[in-house]
Design an enzyme around this catalytic site. Structure first.
Site, PDB file in Angstrom:
ATOM      1  N   ASN A   1       0.885  -1.209  -0.137  1.00  0.00           N
ATOM      2  CA  ASN A   1       0.039   0.124  -0.039  1.00  0.00           C
ATOM      3  C   ASN A   1       0.754   1.248   0.167  1.00  0.00           C
ATOM      4  O   ASN A   1       1.804   1.248   0.915  1.00  0.00           O
ATOM      5  CB  ASN A   1      -0.969  -0.013   1.165  1.00  0.00           C
ATOM      6  CG  ASN A   1      -2.129   0.966   1.136  1.00  0.00           C
ATOM      7  OD1 ASN A   1      -1.584   2.326   1.307  1.00  0.00           O
ATOM      8  ND2 ASN A   1      -3.205   0.861   1.070  1.00  0.00           N
TER       9      ASN A   1
ATOM     10  N   SER B   1      -5.125  -0.305  -2.688  1.00  0.00           N
ATOM     11  CA  SER B   1      -5.647   0.978  -2.298  1.00  0.00           C
ATOM     12  C   SER B   1      -6.860   0.855  -1.077  1.00  0.00           C
ATOM     13  O   SER B   1      -7.586   0.133  -1.339  1.00  0.00           O
ATOM     14  CB  SER B   1      -6.178   1.674  -3.489  1.00  0.00           C
ATOM     15  OG  SER B   1      -6.234   3.142  -3.266  1.00  0.00           O
ATOM     16  N   GLU B   2      -6.819   1.566  -0.064  1.00  0.00           N
ATOM     17  CA  GLU B   2      -7.612   1.579   0.909  1.00  0.00           C
ATOM     18  C   GLU B   2      -9.124   1.868   0.480  1.00  0.00           C
ATOM     19  O   GLU B   2      -9.886   1.477   1.500  1.00  0.00           O
ATOM     20  CB  GLU B   2      -7.087   2.304   2.197  1.00  0.00           C
ATOM     21  CG  GLU B   2      -6.912   3.743   2.076  1.00  0.00           C
ATOM     22  CD  GLU B   2      -5.422   4.063   1.742  1.00  0.00           C
ATOM     23  OE1 GLU B   2      -4.966   5.234   2.250  1.00  0.00           O
ATOM     24  OE2 GLU B   2      -4.752   3.570   1.176  1.00  0.00           O
ATOM     25  N   ASN B   3      -9.335   2.490  -0.726  1.00  0.00           N
ATOM     26  CA  ASN B   3     -10.656   2.677  -0.948  1.00  0.00           C
ATOM     27  C   ASN B   3     -11.226   1.659  -1.743  1.00  0.00           C
ATOM     28  O   ASN B   3     -12.371   1.720  -1.970  1.00  0.00           O
ATOM     29  CB  ASN B   3     -10.638   3.988  -1.938  1.00  0.00           C
ATOM     30  CG  ASN B   3      -9.766   3.823  -3.188  1.00  0.00           C
ATOM     31  OD1 ASN B   3      -8.624   3.375  -3.105  1.00  0.00           O
ATOM     32  ND2 ASN B   3     -10.543   4.082  -4.048  1.00  0.00           N
TER      33      ASN B   3
ATOM     34  N   SER C   1     -11.377  -3.748   2.907  1.00  0.00           N
ATOM     35  CA  SER C   1     -10.049  -3.307   2.547  1.00  0.00           C
ATOM     36  C   SER C   1      -9.216  -3.231   3.763  1.00  0.00           C
ATOM     37  O   SER C   1      -8.039  -3.444   3.895  1.00  0.00           O
ATOM     38  CB  SER C   1      -9.851  -1.858   2.120  1.00  0.00           C
ATOM     39  OG  SER C   1      -8.990  -1.487   1.793  1.00  0.00           O
TER      40      SER C   1
END
EC number: 2.8.3.5
Length: 520
Positions: free
Chosen positions: A320, A343-345, A385
């Site tokens: 990440n 990606s944290e979204n 996530s």
């Protein structure tokens, strides 16, 4: 009870109608419903769908940046004029779009968010005492919402331990003179398996305003690409969930296994009249250009850090990357190496920026930039996530910093009373002991102020969480007990040069080597 008796009698009738070989006679009747009546109520006017939201209500509002926001329902709230709202949302859009419109009209009393970001009005109202803001780590926010929908009143997480989130005292509201009027309360701490965790309470809303892609006439819902984000857990965590979609299809159009949100969670549904689907950061590559350039001409310092950071990648790892230098380092990943970018979204398998005709408002990264995905990629919700992140399934986190302490404390989200961007997902990203945390930053701040120091003076993002520091002057390894060790030094500099620009003591590796650079 009457319904159970009816079902029981129907099953007995069905059983009695079998012949000795178990075959069914034509007269067999099983009393299962074949009604097409569903509890989801459909609307054509978004104002009608939200007009009963009262003043002072708590709203869960889906989206990440401007991706997947319920545009039509937000517009309807502007028309109803409802006020004193508590809005739970990852952020508040931008000044003139998304929840930023409700901030501008002063309809929101409190925001529960992880990120202020580039919304200048959001930051202005908070710092001037006009708006209450409860800043919450992004993964914790997602899990608090998920827990609320699952009937779990509270849970323990390592995210935020040793920070203002755990200790309390983070400003929620300022007075006009800049003093703190309301501060956050301390969290309960417990130790499990030698690690500290803090207690976080679940979040539920009176109403959830959700944006999805399609729904069927039963009320089942599917999302598109990275627009799933916070929308999915919010569907489950409100007394009344209102979903707006781009298309309504007939029952049976979705395969049951493809449904993201079952109809049981959807109370009201409307097809949006129109969608702007604004892109917050349109990032493109040109035809024939596989990767973005690493920086602007003359950015030698950044280039140096980027080319060293790229050596942290290993074949097959999950990583990440924060915006800026970390993300730019991915441009130098060898074509013979596979690194899975998370990606944290809600994206695993990020690809390069799109060509102009490939840009898609429903496909962004955590920096709100348009992106593409590689073959084998997947999309998921924000709570999923951060299960990957908090659970230690991500091998490497690379991010920037304002300050790093001798023992690996990290500060990168707030300058009290001056700058409030929010912690976003950073506190979660550095919370797992299974994940290697690499900080990339310039060695000193403006005026040659120290950024590597004995003790951080800014509010912490994480305590003793950093494993390696990469600057334009060298590379340090970090030990939680013994402190810093200089392992690489930029050509032309001496150890004394590093000591003068570093705000704490450090050891020097007996195998000190020149600072490495990836070959291009």
């Amino acid at each position: 009870m009457a319904a159970l008796k009816l079902l029981s009698s129907g099953l007995r009738l069905c059983a009695s109608a079998r012949n000795s070989r178990g075959a069914l006679h034509k007269g067999c009747a099983c009393y299962f419903s074949v009604s097409t009546r569903h509890h989801t109520k459909f609307y054509t006017d978004p104002v009608e769908a939200v007009k009963d939201i009262p003043n002072g209500a708590t709203l869960l509002v889906g989206g990440f940046g401007l991706c997947g926001i319920p545009e039509n329902l937000i517009g309807a709230l502007l028309k109803t004029g409802v006020k004193d709202l508590t809005a739970v949302s990852n952020n508040a859009g931008v000044d003139n779009f998304g929840l930023g419109l409700l901030l501008r009209s002063k309809q929101i009393k409190r925001m529960i968010s992880s990120y202020v970001g580039e919304n200048a009005e959001f930051e202005r109202q908070f710092l001037s005492g006009e708006l209450e803001v409860e800043l919450t780590p992004q993964g914790t926010l997602a899990e608090r919402i998920r827990a609320g929908g699952a009937g779990v009143p509270a849970f323990y997480t390592s995210t935020g331990y040793g920070t203002l989130v755990q200790e309390g005292g983070s400003p929620i509201k300022y007075n006009k003179d800049g003093s703190v009027a309301i501060a956050s309360k301390p969290r309960e701490v417990r130790e499990f398996r030698g690690q500290h965790f803090i207690l976080e309470e679940a979040i539920t809303g009176d109403f959830a305003l959700v944006k999805a892609w399609k729904a069927d006439r039963a009320g089942n819902v599917i999302f598109r690409k990275s627009a799933r984000n916070f929308n999915l857990p919010m569907c489950k965590a409100a007394g009344t969930t209102v979903v707006e979609v781009e298309e309504i299809v007939d029952i049976g159009s979705f395969a049951p296994e493809d449904i993201h949100i079952p109809k049981i969670y959807v109370h009201r549904l409307i097809k949006g009249e129109k969608y702007e689907k604004r892109i917050e950061r349109l990032s493109l590559r040109k035809e024939g250009e596989g990767k973005a350039k690493s920086g602007k001409p003359g950015e030698d310092v950044r280039e140096r850090i980027i080319k060293r950071a790229a050596l942290e990648f290993e074949d097959g790892m999950y990583a990440n990357l924060g915006i800026g230098i970390p993300l730019l380092a991915s441009n130098f990943i060898s074509p013979n190496m596979t690194v899975h970018l998370q990606s944290e979204n809600g994206v695993l398998g990020l690809g390069p920026y799109p060509l102009k005709d490939e840009a898609d408002a429903d496909l962004i990264n955590a920096g709100k930039e348009t992106v593409t995905v590689l073959p084998g990629a997947s999309f998921f919700s924000s709570d999923e996530s951060f299960a990957m992140i908090r659970g230690g399934h991500v091998n490497l986190t690379m991010l920037g910093a304002m300050q790093v302490s001798k023992y690996g404390d990290l500060a990168n989200w707030m300058i009290p009373g001056k700058m409030v961007k929010g912690m976003g997902g950073a506190m979660d990203l550095v919370s797992s002991s299974k994940t290697k945390v690499v900080v990339t930053m310039e060695h000193s701040a403006k005026g040659n102020a120290h950024k590597i120091m004995e003790k951080c003076t800014l509010p912490l993002t994480g305590k003793q969480c950093v494993n390696r520091i990469i600057t334009e002057k060298g590379v340090f390894d970090v030990d939680k007990k013994n402190g810093l060790t200089l392992i690489e030094l930029w050509e032309g500099l001496t150890v004394d040069d590093i000591r003068k620009s570093t705000g704490c003591d450090f050891a020097v590796s007996p195998n000190l080597m020149p600072m490495q650079q990836i070959s291009t």
